[in-house]
Design a protein around this motif. Structure first.
Motif, PDB file in Angstrom:
ATOM      1  N   GLU A  17       0.832  -1.202   0.000  1.00 14.37           N
ATOM      2  CA  GLU A  17       0.000   0.000   0.000  1.00 14.37           C
ATOM      3  C   GLU A  17       0.869   1.254   0.000  1.00 14.37           C
ATOM      4  O   GLU A  17       1.988   1.256   0.518  1.00 14.37           O
ATOM      5  CB  GLU A  17      -0.910   0.048   1.231  1.00 14.37           C
ATOM      6  CG  GLU A  17      -1.871  -1.103   1.376  1.00 14.37           C
ATOM      7  CD  GLU A  17      -1.372  -2.163   2.339  1.00 14.37           C
ATOM      8  OE1 GLU A  17      -2.203  -2.868   2.926  1.00 14.37           O
ATOM      9  OE2 GLU A  17      -0.139  -2.274   2.503  1.00 14.37           O
ATOM     10  N   ILE A  39     -13.643   2.890  -4.787  1.00 18.38           N
ATOM     11  CA  ILE A  39     -12.656   1.845  -5.008  1.00 18.38           C
ATOM     12  C   ILE A  39     -12.626   1.519  -6.494  1.00 18.38           C
ATOM     13  O   ILE A  39     -13.658   1.506  -7.164  1.00 18.38           O
ATOM     14  CB  ILE A  39     -12.972   0.583  -4.169  1.00 18.38           C
ATOM     15  CG1 ILE A  39     -11.815  -0.418  -4.253  1.00 18.38           C
ATOM     16  CG2 ILE A  39     -14.299  -0.055  -4.578  1.00 18.38           C
ATOM     17  CD1 ILE A  39     -11.957  -1.592  -3.271  1.00 18.38           C
ATOM     18  N   LEU A  84      -8.053   3.421  -3.780  1.00 20.95           N
ATOM     19  CA  LEU A  84      -9.154   3.950  -2.977  1.00 20.95           C
ATOM     20  C   LEU A  84      -9.047   5.470  -2.991  1.00 20.95           C
ATOM     21  O   LEU A  84      -8.130   6.041  -2.392  1.00 20.95           O
ATOM     22  CB  LEU A  84      -9.115   3.433  -1.543  1.00 20.95           C
ATOM     23  CG  LEU A  84     -10.305   3.838  -0.681  1.00 20.95           C
ATOM     24  CD1 LEU A  84     -11.582   3.147  -1.181  1.00 20.95           C
ATOM     25  CD2 LEU A  84     -10.064   3.487   0.788  1.00 20.95           C
ATOM     26  N   CYS A 131      -2.572   0.212  -4.055  1.00 20.45           N
ATOM     27  CA  CYS A 131      -2.086  -1.091  -3.605  1.00 20.45           C
ATOM     28  C   CYS A 131      -1.549  -1.835  -4.822  1.00 20.45           C
ATOM     29  O   CYS A 131      -2.302  -2.092  -5.769  1.00 20.45           O
ATOM     30  CB  CYS A 131      -3.204  -1.874  -2.940  1.00 20.45           C
ATOM     31  SG  CYS A 131      -2.776  -3.566  -2.496  1.00 20.45           S
ATOM     32  N   TYR A 136      -5.055   1.721   6.945  1.00 21.34           N
ATOM     33  CA  TYR A 136      -5.813   1.147   5.843  1.00 21.34           C
ATOM     34  C   TYR A 136      -5.019  -0.011   5.231  1.00 21.34           C
ATOM     35  O   TYR A 136      -3.858   0.155   4.847  1.00 21.34           O
ATOM     36  CB  TYR A 136      -6.109   2.205   4.791  1.00 21.34           C
ATOM     37  CG  TYR A 136      -7.218   3.148   5.204  1.00 21.34           C
ATOM     38  CD1 TYR A 136      -7.011   4.089   6.213  1.00 21.34           C
ATOM     39  CD2 TYR A 136      -8.471   3.080   4.617  1.00 21.34           C
ATOM     40  CE1 TYR A 136      -8.032   4.944   6.610  1.00 21.34           C
ATOM     41  CE2 TYR A 136      -9.489   3.933   5.006  1.00 21.34           C
ATOM     42  CZ  TYR A 136      -9.267   4.857   6.000  1.00 21.34           C
ATOM     43  OH  TYR A 136     -10.285   5.699   6.401  1.00 21.34           O
ATOM     44  N   TYR A 137      -5.681  -1.155   5.143  1.00 21.45           N
ATOM     45  CA  TYR A 137      -5.058  -2.366   4.614  1.00 21.45           C
ATOM     46  C   TYR A 137      -5.698  -2.756   3.292  1.00 21.45           C
ATOM     47  O   TYR A 137      -6.928  -2.667   3.127  1.00 21.45           O
ATOM     48  CB  TYR A 137      -5.235  -3.524   5.588  1.00 21.45           C
ATOM     49  CG  TYR A 137      -4.556  -3.335   6.926  1.00 21.45           C
ATOM     50  CD1 TYR A 137      -5.249  -2.772   7.996  1.00 21.45           C
ATOM     51  CD2 TYR A 137      -3.236  -3.725   7.131  1.00 21.45           C
ATOM     52  CE1 TYR A 137      -4.642  -2.608   9.232  1.00 21.45           C
ATOM     53  CE2 TYR A 137      -2.621  -3.561   8.361  1.00 21.45           C
ATOM     54  CZ  TYR A 137      -3.331  -2.994   9.395  1.00 21.45           C
ATOM     55  OH  TYR A 137      -2.729  -2.832  10.626  1.00 21.45           O
ATOM     56  N   CYS A 138      -4.872  -3.240   2.413  1.00 24.48           N
ATOM     57  CA  CYS A 138      -5.316  -3.828   1.160  1.00 24.48           C
ATOM     58  C   CYS A 138      -5.454  -5.335   1.371  1.00 24.48           C
ATOM     59  O   CYS A 138      -4.571  -5.965   1.983  1.00 24.48           O
ATOM     60  CB  CYS A 138      -4.266  -3.522   0.089  1.00 24.48           C
ATOM     61  SG  CYS A 138      -4.571  -4.207  -1.528  1.00 24.48           S
ATOM     62  N   SER A 189     -10.213  -5.653  -1.525  1.00 28.95           N
ATOM     63  CA  SER A 189     -10.898  -4.836  -0.523  1.00 28.95           C
ATOM     64  C   SER A 189      -9.915  -3.877   0.129  1.00 28.95           C
ATOM     65  O   SER A 189      -8.709  -4.118   0.145  1.00 28.95           O
ATOM     66  CB  SER A 189     -11.483  -5.729   0.575  1.00 28.95           C
ATOM     67  OG  SER A 189     -12.359  -6.681   0.061  1.00 28.95           O
ATOM     68  N   TRP A 190     -10.494  -2.814   0.662  1.00 28.84           N
ATOM     69  CA  TRP A 190      -9.778  -1.947   1.593  1.00 28.84           C
ATOM     70  C   TRP A 190     -10.456  -2.109   2.956  1.00 28.84           C
ATOM     71  O   TRP A 190     -11.692  -2.008   3.050  1.00 28.84           O
ATOM     72  CB  TRP A 190      -9.817  -0.492   1.148  1.00 28.84           C
ATOM     73  CG  TRP A 190      -8.942  -0.216  -0.029  1.00 28.84           C
ATOM     74  CD1 TRP A 190      -9.304  -0.187  -1.352  1.00 28.84           C
ATOM     75  CD2 TRP A 190      -7.529   0.059   0.007  1.00 28.84           C
ATOM     76  NE1 TRP A 190      -8.210   0.092  -2.131  1.00 28.84           N
ATOM     77  CE2 TRP A 190      -7.114   0.247  -1.325  1.00 28.84           C
ATOM     78  CE3 TRP A 190      -6.582   0.157   1.018  1.00 28.84           C
ATOM     79  CZ2 TRP A 190      -5.779   0.535  -1.664  1.00 28.84           C
ATOM     80  CZ3 TRP A 190      -5.273   0.447   0.688  1.00 28.84           C
ATOM     81  CH2 TRP A 190      -4.880   0.627  -0.636  1.00 28.84           C
ATOM     82  N   ARG A 217      -9.970  -1.058   7.183  1.00 28.65           N
ATOM     83  CA  ARG A 217      -9.261  -0.120   8.052  1.00 28.65           C
ATOM     84  C   ARG A 217      -9.400  -0.507   9.511  1.00 28.65           C
ATOM     85  O   ARG A 217     -10.350  -1.178   9.917  1.00 28.65           O
ATOM     86  CB  ARG A 217      -9.767   1.311   7.834  1.00 28.65           C
ATOM     87  CG  ARG A 217     -11.201   1.568   8.273  1.00 28.65           C
ATOM     88  CD  ARG A 217     -11.631   2.980   7.855  1.00 28.65           C
ATOM     89  NE  ARG A 217     -13.010   3.265   8.240  1.00 28.65           N
ATOM     90  CZ  ARG A 217     -13.673   4.370   7.891  1.00 28.65           C
ATOM     91  NH1 ARG A 217     -13.068   5.301   7.126  1.00 28.65           N
ATOM     92  NH2 ARG A 217     -14.923   4.552   8.279  1.00 28.65           N
TER      93      ARG A 217
END
Length: 118
Positions: free
Chosen positions: A6, A70, A81, A22, A94-96, A35-36, A38
Motif C-alpha cells: 500500500e 474503489i 481507494l 495497492c 488502511y489495509y489492502c 478490498s480496503w 481499516r
C-alpha cells in the motif's frame, strides 16, 4: 511470493482528499476480489470497500458511501481507494486485502496510515 504494497497514506485536513494505491504481485490478481479494510486506534478491523475480480461491482460501508471510490486496474495489478471529504473518523491504518472466490486464499498488505486532523 505474494505481495500487497500500500501507498498514499498521510496527514490531511478535514475535508481533504487522499488516494491510496495497492500494488499486487505473486498471484493471479484478476481472479481475486480486492478490498480496503481499516483499523482505527483501539478498534477492530472494518471493511471499507470491495471490488469484484472483474471490477464490475463495488460495495461500501455506509459511512463512506458517496465519499470513497474503489477501483482496480487488472492490467497493472493495482487497486485504488479515492477518499474525498475526509473526516477525523476516517483516521485509521488502511489495509489492502485480496481474497479468492471461495475464500481459500486471503492476502494482506502491511497497511498505510491515514490521519485526518486540523
Amino acid at each position: 511470493q505474494v505481495q500487497l504494497v500500500e501507498s498514499g497514506g498521510g496527514l490531511v485536513q478535514p475535508g481533504g482528499s487522499l488516494r491510496l494505491s495497492c500494488a499486487a504481485s505473486g498471484f493471479t490478481f484478476s481472479s481475486f476480489a480486492m478490498s480496503w479494510i481499516r483499523q482505527a486506534p483501539g478498534k477492530g478491523r472494518d471493511l471499507v470497500a470491495v471490488v469484484t475480480s472483474s471490477g464490475g461491482s463495488t460495495s461500501y460501508t455506509d459511512s463512506v458511501k458517496g465519499r470513497f471510490t474503489i477501483s482496480r486496474d487488472n492490467n497493472k495489478n493495482m487497486v485504488y481507494l479515492q477518499m474525498n471529504s475526509l473526516e477525523p473518523e476516517d483516521t485509521a491504518v488502511y489495509y489492502c486485502n485480496a481474497r479468492s472466490r471461495y475464500g481459500d486464499y486471503d492476502y494482506w498488505g502491511q497497511g498505510t496510515q491515514v490521519t485526518v486532523s486540523s
